[in-house]
Design a protein around this motif. Structure first.
Motif, short mmCIF file in Angstrom:
data_model
loop_
_atom_site.label_atom_id
_atom_site.label_comp_id
_atom_site.label_asym_id
_atom_site.label_seq_id
_atom_site.Cartn_x
_atom_site.Cartn_y
_atom_site.Cartn_z
N ARG A 124 9.25 -5.25 3.82
CA ARG A 124 8.37 -4.09 3.68
C ARG A 124 6.89 -4.45 3.79
O ARG A 124 6.08 -3.60 4.15
CB ARG A 124 8.63 -3.40 2.34
CG ARG A 124 10.07 -2.91 2.21
CD ARG A 124 10.26 -2.09 0.96
NE ARG A 124 11.66 -1.72 0.78
CZ ARG A 124 12.10 -0.97 -0.22
NH1 ARG A 124 11.26 -0.53 -1.14
NH2 ARG A 124 13.38 -0.68 -0.32
N HIS A 147 6.25 -1.27 5.53
CA HIS A 147 5.28 -0.32 4.98
C HIS A 147 3.85 -0.81 5.18
O HIS A 147 2.94 -0.01 5.35
CB HIS A 147 5.52 -0.11 3.48
CG HIS A 147 6.73 0.69 3.16
ND1 HIS A 147 8.01 0.32 3.52
CD2 HIS A 147 6.88 1.86 2.48
CE1 HIS A 147 8.88 1.22 3.08
NE2 HIS A 147 8.21 2.17 2.45
N GLU A 148 3.66 -2.14 5.10
CA GLU A 148 2.32 -2.70 5.19
C GLU A 148 2.31 -3.89 6.15
O GLU A 148 3.20 -4.73 6.10
CB GLU A 148 1.84 -3.17 3.81
CG GLU A 148 1.84 -2.10 2.75
CD GLU A 148 1.34 -2.62 1.41
OE1 GLU A 148 0.68 -3.68 1.41
OE2 GLU A 148 1.62 -1.98 0.38
N LYS A 168 7.87 3.84 9.03
CA LYS A 168 7.49 3.88 7.62
C LYS A 168 6.16 3.20 7.35
O LYS A 168 5.79 2.99 6.19
CB LYS A 168 8.59 3.23 6.78
CG LYS A 168 9.92 3.97 6.84
CD LYS A 168 10.95 3.38 5.89
CE LYS A 168 12.26 4.15 5.96
NZ LYS A 168 13.27 3.58 5.03
N LYS A 170 2.56 2.52 6.44
CA LYS A 170 1.56 3.23 5.65
C LYS A 170 0.21 2.54 5.68
O LYS A 170 -0.83 3.19 5.59
CB LYS A 170 2.03 3.37 4.20
CG LYS A 170 3.29 4.21 4.03
CD LYS A 170 3.70 4.27 2.56
CE LYS A 170 4.95 5.11 2.38
NZ LYS A 170 5.39 5.13 0.95
N LYS A 171 0.20 1.21 5.76
CA LYS A 171 -1.05 0.45 5.72
C LYS A 171 -1.05 -0.57 6.85
O LYS A 171 -0.12 -1.35 6.99
CB LYS A 171 -1.21 -0.26 4.38
CG LYS A 171 -1.24 0.68 3.19
CD LYS A 171 -1.37 -0.09 1.88
CE LYS A 171 -1.35 0.85 0.69
NZ LYS A 171 -1.46 0.12 -0.60
N LEU A 240 -6.64 4.13 8.84
CA LEU A 240 -5.56 3.32 8.31
C LEU A 240 -6.07 2.55 7.10
O LEU A 240 -7.12 1.93 7.15
CB LEU A 240 -5.04 2.35 9.38
CG LEU A 240 -4.47 3.05 10.62
CD1 LEU A 240 -4.15 2.02 11.68
CD2 LEU A 240 -3.23 3.82 10.25
N SER A 261 6.85 -0.70 -6.54
CA SER A 261 7.04 0.16 -5.37
C SER A 261 8.26 -0.23 -4.57
O SER A 261 8.79 0.55 -3.81
CB SER A 261 5.81 0.10 -4.48
OG SER A 261 5.67 -1.19 -3.92
#
Length: 263
Positions: A124, A147-148, A168, A170-171, A240, A261
């Protein structure tokens, strides 16, 4: 530097020393913390502690990670940042439980990233910033749980679409890379190309809702083109969120939040 140009000898880690460095996290996981120990060579003795959930070898002087790293089959969290690593072992792809991998602030080149990274299907968070990467494998786009992603402070001039479109994500941190011009980045041009393909019919042939949708898309396209014509006021990746720095003296607070998380 030691005689013969071999560099500092480094601290020897024994099995007893390693055992004493095992901590239990707040959620009951075993973490082997050997960070800031002056280690120059991967301590083979820790392979006998391969049931740990987290392994921290950051802020040392390690140059090589052996293929035997794959023996850590319970590993969820692997931190190797701030060493002298120029290549990751192919076997790292066999640690299927891995959720977090940090190899920032090392000596990695693009050839030092094995194709086998695309086998980390559960990962992730991936930080490969502060290295010497001039390209990123498009195969990382197979990591659908990411995610990152940290790509900051490298030698990149574009970001592969396979990474930018991760479902997915996010960052994404791409700061301080030598992109030719923000408006010429692959993400920017791709957004224009996709919007340009909307105008294939005349207005009279569209129903009311479809016409309004196209008008909104046209307004968005005009705003993007206006940005391209003048000097950009913000970086193309300004929307971002940059992940937390992986090279701070203390990462404990971030790690605790990250573990929560990942539950």
């Amino acid at each position: 530097m030691a005689k013969g140009g071999k560099g500092p000898k480094g601290r020897k880690i024994t099995l007893n020393v390693a055992k004493n460095c095992i901590k239990v996290t707040f959620d009951g996981r075993k973490r082997l913390d050997l960070s800031k120990m002056g280690i120059t060579t991967f301590p083979k003795c820790i392979l006998r502690l391969n049931d740990v959930d987290e392994l921290d070898l950051s802020r040392n002087m390690i140059r090589k990670i052996p293929e035997s790293i794959s023996k850590f089959q319970n590993l969820r969290w692997l931190d190797l940042h701030s060493n002298y690593i120029d290549k990751l072992p192919d076997s790292i792809g066999q640690i299927s439980t891995l959720l977090y991998l940090n190899v920032s602030n090392n000596k990695l080149t693009s050839n030092g990233l094995p194709v086998e990274l695309n086998q980390l299907k559960n990962i992730r968070t991936l930080n490969i910033g502060l290295n010497h990467l001039d390209s990123v494998p498009t195969t990382l786009g197979a990591l659908k749980e990411l995610h990152e992603v940290g790509l900051h402070d490298n030698l990149l001039n574009h970001i592969p679409q396979s990474i930018a479109k991760l479902p997915k994500l996010k960052k994404l941190n791409t700061k301080r890379n030598p992109f030719p011009k923000p408006e010429e980045s692959e993400l920017f041009l791709d957004s224009i190309r996709r919007l340009d393909t909307l105008y294939l019919v005349e207005e009279k042939d569209l129903c009311g809702p479809c016409l309004r949708k196209c008008q909104l898309a046209r307004d968005k396209l005009n705003r993007i083109k206006t940005m391209a014509m003048g000097p950009p006021k913000k970086p193309i990746f300004s929307n971002l969120i940059s992940p937390n720095s992986m090279a701070k003296d203390s990462q404990e607070d971030w790690r605790l939040r990250s573990n929560i998380s990942l539950q």
